[in-house]
Design an enzyme around this catalytic site. Sequence first.
Site, mmCIF file in Angstrom:
data_model
loop_
_atom_site.group_PDB
_atom_site.id
_atom_site.type_symbol
_atom_site.label_atom_id
_atom_site.label_comp_id
_atom_site.label_asym_id
_atom_site.label_seq_id
_atom_site.Cartn_x
_atom_site.Cartn_y
_atom_site.Cartn_z
ATOM 1 N N LEU A 165 0.811 -1.220 0.000
ATOM 2 C CA LEU A 165 0.000 0.000 0.000
ATOM 3 C C LEU A 165 0.844 1.270 0.000
ATOM 4 C CD1 LEU A 165 -2.890 -1.009 2.445
ATOM 5 C CD2 LEU A 165 -2.869 -1.136 -0.038
ATOM 6 N N ASN A 222 -0.455 2.621 -4.195
ATOM 7 C CA ASN A 222 -0.461 3.157 -2.831
ATOM 8 C C ASN A 222 -1.664 4.054 -2.585
ATOM 9 O OD1 ASN A 222 0.359 6.159 -3.017
ATOM 10 N ND2 ASN A 222 1.818 5.135 -4.356
ATOM 11 N N CYS A 223 -2.102 4.071 -1.319
ATOM 12 C CA CYS A 223 -3.309 4.857 -1.010
ATOM 13 C C CYS A 223 -3.351 5.323 0.438
ATOM 14 C CB CYS A 223 -4.549 4.042 -1.321
ATOM 15 S SG CYS A 223 -4.601 2.455 -0.496
ATOM 16 N N VAL A 224 -2.322 5.111 1.252
ATOM 17 C CA VAL A 224 -2.284 5.659 2.611
ATOM 18 C C VAL A 224 -1.069 6.573 2.738
ATOM 19 C CG1 VAL A 224 -3.471 3.808 3.833
ATOM 20 C CG2 VAL A 224 -1.045 3.597 3.441
#
Lengths: 143, 426
Positions: free
Chosen positions: B209, B241-243
């Site tokens: 992530l 990725n997303c955080v």
Amino acid sequence: MCIVPFFITLAQERNGAMREKYYILTNNPMVAGKLSEDHKVVFMELSFEEILKEARSRIHSGQSLLTHPLSGSVKPNETPYKSLLIGEAKPTTEELAFTLELIETAIAACGKFRAKGDKYAQDFQLIDYTLIKSAVESADMGI
Amino acid sequence: MRLEMGHIYIRDIQFAAESKIADGVLYVSEEALKAVVLEDEKLKSVSFDIAKPGESVRITPVKDVIEPRVKVEGRGGQFPGVIAKVDTVGEGKTYALKGMAVVTAGKIVGFQEGIIDMTGPGADYTPFSQTLNLVMVAEPVEGLKQHDYEAAVRFAGFRVAVYVGELARELTPDEVKVYETPTMMEGLKLYPDLPRVAYVQMLQSQGLLHDTYVYGVDAKKILPTILNPTETMDGAIVSGNCVSACDKNPTYVHQNNPVVEDLFAQHGKTLNFVCQIITNENVYLADKMRSSDWTAKICKMLDLDGVIVSQEGFGNPDTDLIMNCKKIEAEGVKTVIITDEYAGRDGKSQSLADADVAANAVVTGGNANEVVILPKLDKVIGTLDYVNKIAGASEDTLRPDGSLEVELQVITGATNETGFLKLSAR
């Protein structure tokens, strides 16, 4: 606080052939479980902030910080888990100044974020594991 | 390298028996979309929904946002090395469906984020409240590891975007824009008096992530290198990725990078846009040293006068940002850096985890710790089950009246560090 000597002893012998000796300092049981077979792991039951302070003490005692203490976008205190690579070789003066600044800034950042529960402990452990594994893969390729 | 971008404006999306684009309306077969996703046996089921600007809809947790595109002339295809075979892209003709996006959502890990609100105060913070969103929520087969689930959803989103993009292959674009960069020698002859400027893009590269892929290669494993800026318009760089959601680049941002767009707008007028340089943001300090050394070396070898450096994320990448800035400036090349800030809820804390006097030209995307209240919306696509666990949220995030008290961190693209955002000081 609890140090698990098993992990250390097991990996110390296998570490002998590596170009730079390092070990993984962690409060993450998944890291200890998955990486201790091939690597030296020092597992300590400490909080996120305490593990950073433990790393700072080790830097002050002449060891090197090899990974960034603020790895990952899961913020300090939001995840309870943190793993770091510590080199056993003494850092240069320049490296020492650089890594001490990194660790001090990371410790200071702990107050910026709100603490969370451990409902998703396994997921937090997994993310911390993948972050440190990426560093271990780099470390095992060279110095 | 010359790329002709054809824009086809989409003004509505509707589910229909047959997939086609007619008069600016995307008609899409839900069954066909499901078949595209479920060709991967790791995914058990999938549902699709449509979210339109102004609707009382909240999408969460968002994983990626993708603009459907199709390569109609020239080498390669969309997402080379990931969906299309490996080939150098960025030249010829590409059509993009403007005004819409494919959004992948669903839980990979329990604390995942981000949020796209289609109306209300939250909509003011995310650029993706303005797009017609075809939202995909895919469930894994039992026992699938998170790594494999993340990859399966990532690939499925790209397949859906390619499926939708292909519907535009035979259409005539509403608008055509041409992007062209000369070779180094040609550029010197064409613009001998203009400053030579490049774009240094830093890519997330830390782990699950937190990853980015370049032509299918994990960005952790790359050495800094140069791209024609048009390559990214054909999907050469994709997100994994997303955080935290506020300052991560969904694939849509790579396809529509505003730094690239703005440098092209000035190309041949006030500057010579030489190339795009990509580098990574690894966890291992020696990797940071190597990558920043190489980035500065490339800037010097290209005889650049200036660079714009964009960061992705915060904390660990702050160190890469400052190392890049210091080393590039030390080579005599001017830098402007783009970042965002984690200055605490009151805005009084140190904004970055690192700093240097060389960083004397800084653009900020805003304070990601700023608190906003998002009112309850009528419909949720995805789930609110994890909203208390997303970055920037806390145990009291979900309030009794259904509203959310969150930091900007949770909102997809709120403080984006390429400038693809809605916050402004103007």
